[in-house]
Design a protein around this motif. Structure first.
Motif, PDB file in Angstrom:
ATOM      1  N   LYS A  65      45.025  35.696  44.520  1.00 56.81           N
ATOM      2  CA  LYS A  65      43.549  35.893  44.101  1.00 56.81           C
ATOM      3  C   LYS A  65      42.586  36.088  45.403  1.00 56.81           C
ATOM      4  O   LYS A  65      41.617  35.668  45.549  1.00 56.81           O
ATOM      5  CB  LYS A  65      43.249  35.326  43.185  1.00 56.81           C
ATOM      6  CG  LYS A  65      43.755  35.431  41.879  1.00 56.81           C
ATOM      7  CD  LYS A  65      43.469  36.795  40.980  1.00 56.81           C
ATOM      8  CE  LYS A  65      43.995  36.710  39.792  1.00 56.81           C
ATOM      9  NZ  LYS A  65      43.471  38.261  39.149  1.00 56.81           N
ATOM     10  N   PRO A  67      40.501  37.226  48.246  1.00 54.71           N
ATOM     11  CA  PRO A  67      39.656  38.566  48.504  1.00 54.71           C
ATOM     12  C   PRO A  67      40.270  39.230  49.713  1.00 54.71           C
ATOM     13  O   PRO A  67      40.794  38.840  50.804  1.00 54.71           O
ATOM     14  CB  PRO A  67      38.213  37.793  48.956  1.00 54.71           C
ATOM     15  CG  PRO A  67      38.144  36.685  48.346  1.00 54.71           C
ATOM     16  CD  PRO A  67      39.567  35.835  48.445  1.00 54.71           C
ATOM     17  N   GLU A 123      37.150  27.614  44.361  1.00 48.78           N
ATOM     18  CA  GLU A 123      36.031  28.827  44.589  1.00 48.78           C
ATOM     19  C   GLU A 123      35.949  29.131  46.008  1.00 48.78           C
ATOM     20  O   GLU A 123      35.169  28.517  46.871  1.00 48.78           O
ATOM     21  CB  GLU A 123      34.710  28.389  44.060  1.00 48.78           C
ATOM     22  CG  GLU A 123      33.876  29.883  43.874  1.00 48.78           C
ATOM     23  CD  GLU A 123      32.355  29.437  43.357  1.00 48.78           C
ATOM     24  OE1 GLU A 123      31.783  30.310  42.750  1.00 48.78           O
ATOM     25  OE2 GLU A 123      32.203  28.110  42.787  1.00 48.78           O
ATOM     26  N   LYS A 128      34.596  33.770  43.385  1.00 48.19           N
ATOM     27  CA  LYS A 128      35.949  34.084  43.784  1.00 48.19           C
ATOM     28  C   LYS A 128      36.768  32.789  43.765  1.00 48.19           C
ATOM     29  O   LYS A 128      36.575  32.021  44.417  1.00 48.19           O
ATOM     30  CB  LYS A 128      36.033  34.817  44.874  1.00 48.19           C
ATOM     31  CG  LYS A 128      35.052  36.129  45.243  1.00 48.19           C
ATOM     32  CD  LYS A 128      35.850  37.075  44.297  1.00 48.19           C
ATOM     33  CE  LYS A 128      34.929  38.600  44.247  1.00 48.19           C
ATOM     34  NZ  LYS A 128      35.552  39.654  43.690  1.00 48.19           N
TER      35      LYS A 128
END
Length: 462
Positions: A65, A67, A123, A128
């Motif tokens: 996950k 970005p 986070e 995100k």
């Protein structure tokens, strides 16, 4: 492209990245090198001043996950909080974006565990959240459809001829005939790369051993458990038992060195769990009993691993319906679920569980399930009773699986209808057992899913 501070960025193709300056600053600050090849960018591996072999198994974590526009200059400082990084591998697209995941290898297992504790569900940017879990290089292949009369030495010889890097072959003997294997084996390779190359060579399905087209896939990797947890384990996992070996026999054999040391024994088909009151006694029994002979079978004993592999669920993650048939048998740890899987696979009706009880000699209520598969007009009942409902259901499903010959993946044929009124329980793969010498009563109050005693019981099944 080289930086003034000693870090070096090399490429196997032109790299157009908007953060090249930031990467150079990172390399100058840390002294790590960076190279991009084969769809990944490696930072370090080894780090400056490292001597000796790479870190051992269990030092690497998987990061998901991420970005797509985030790179090492932002990620490395975050992961350095957990400990010294040996190597950071960021998976890259041809466009220059990352692929959303990376692998971080630390110099110690402790640092890897700390990274999971600190950074899982962290986070990384507003809204995100990244996922961090242990990463294990799989060096083991599953080889199926092997002739059952082949020994470990035969399989080792053939696999060494056709693939490189073979270090071991693991073969499990049949539960009913220890002179034969179960039709499959696990082949261990010296590295993940060697295993991947072997799988690539063998997987098309056209490769044959001894005239048989074999099945090849990745073996389910063994789940690592942290050392602190394993130091508390006082349960032994025992396999390669004879079907006829009883829990009483195991209790006697595993407490021979110290009577009363065993707390309880749980046996299912050809394996068992032996629980000790004290960890020291479990460790002593492990040393004494591994490789021992019980009822003609050489058993294997290890410490039982107490945890399951779980992954974080992230808010907003997409969920999709999935069929039971889309799963692999290795994903089903319960015999109850595995029996449903095989029924579904063969287009049979789902099994029905009929609960009966009887009072034990000590006054406890003893439970036993009869399993009915209406499509094949077959019913199965084990020869043991339990005091716990879930144990009784699991035991009944285990017995049905063995009776149907479903102990390993493969196509099944419907078993012949079971004759009634004989006073014996028919086992498809073992012997016949008499019913208990005391009457069984239907239990009408416990009615979970597909667990019922209808008023008009079919006498063909009961």
């Amino acid at each position: 492209m080289e930086g003034d501070g000693g870090g070096t960025l090399t490429e196997d193709r032109t790299l157009e990245s908007p953060n090249e300056a930031a990467l150079l600053v990172l390399m100058e600050k840390t002294g790590y090198s960076m190279v991009q090849e084969n769809g990944q960018r490696k930072f370090g591996g080894p780090p400056p001043g490292w001597e000796g072999p790479p870190p051992p198994r269990g030092c690497e974590v998987f990061v998901g996950k991420i970005p797509r526009d985030m790179y090492e200059d932002e990620l490395v400082p975050v992961f350095e909080r957990a400990g010294r990084i040996y190597e950071f591998r960021l998976m890259m697209e041809f466009s220059g974006e990352n692929r959303g995941y990376a692998f971080v290898m630390y110099t110690t297992r402790e640092a890897a565990q700390k990274a999971i504790h600190l950074l899982d569900n962290h986070e990384i940017r507003p809204g995100k959240f990244i996922g961090v879990c242990v990463s294990l290089d799989n060096c083991r292949l599953f080889i199926g459809s092997i002739p059952k009369d082949r020994r470990k030495e035969d399989i080792m010889e053939e696999m060494t001829k056709v693939t490189d890097g073979v270090v071991d072959v693991i073969v499990y003997p049949s539960a009913t005939d220890k002179s034969k294997n179960r039709g499959f084996a696990f082949v261990e390779y010296e590295s993940h790369k060697a295993a991947a190359m072997a799988r690539r060579k063998l997987i098309p399905g056209t490769f044959q051993l001894w005239g048989h087209t074999i099945q090849v896939d990745w073996a389910e990797p063994e789940k690592d458990v942290d050392e602190e947890t394993m130091l508390r384990v006082r349960v032994l996992y025992v396999r390669n038992l004879m079907i006829t070996t009883t829990e009483d026999t195991l209790r006697q054999e595993f407490s021979r060195f110290k009577p009363g040391a065993v707390e309880r024994v749980k046996k299912l088909t050809d394996y068992a769990f032996v629980h000790y009151h004290c960890r020291d006694d479990a460790v002593t029994a492990l040393r004494l009993m591994n490789g021992a002979l019980i009822d003609g079978a050489i058993i294997e004993v290890t410490l039982a691993k107490p945890v399951r592999c779980v992954y974080p669920f992230f808010a907003g993650a997409s969920l999709f319906p999935v069929s039971l048939l889309a799963l692999k048998p290795g994903q089903l740890s319960s015999a109850v679920t595995l029996l449903e899987y095989y029924c579904c696979k063969n287009s049979w009706a789902f099994p029905e569980y009929y609960l009966h009880s009887t009072p034990g000699h000590d006054g406890k209520l003893l439970l036993i399930f009869k399993v009915v598969i209406s499509t094949t007009r077959s019913c199965f009942m084990p020869d043991k009773l339990c005091t716990v409902l879930e144990d009784a259901k699991e035991l009944a499903a285990q017995n049905a699986l063995w009776s149907l010959g479903c102990n390993s993946p493969g196509s099944l044929s419907p078993p012949p209808p079971l004759s009634s009124g004989t006073g014996l329980l028919s086992y498809g793969c073992t012997r016949a057992f008499p019913y208990p010498p005391y009457p069984l009563s239907p239990s009408l109050h416990n009615t979970p899913q597909r667990l019922c005693i209808p008023p008009n019981q079919n006498t063909a099944f009961f």
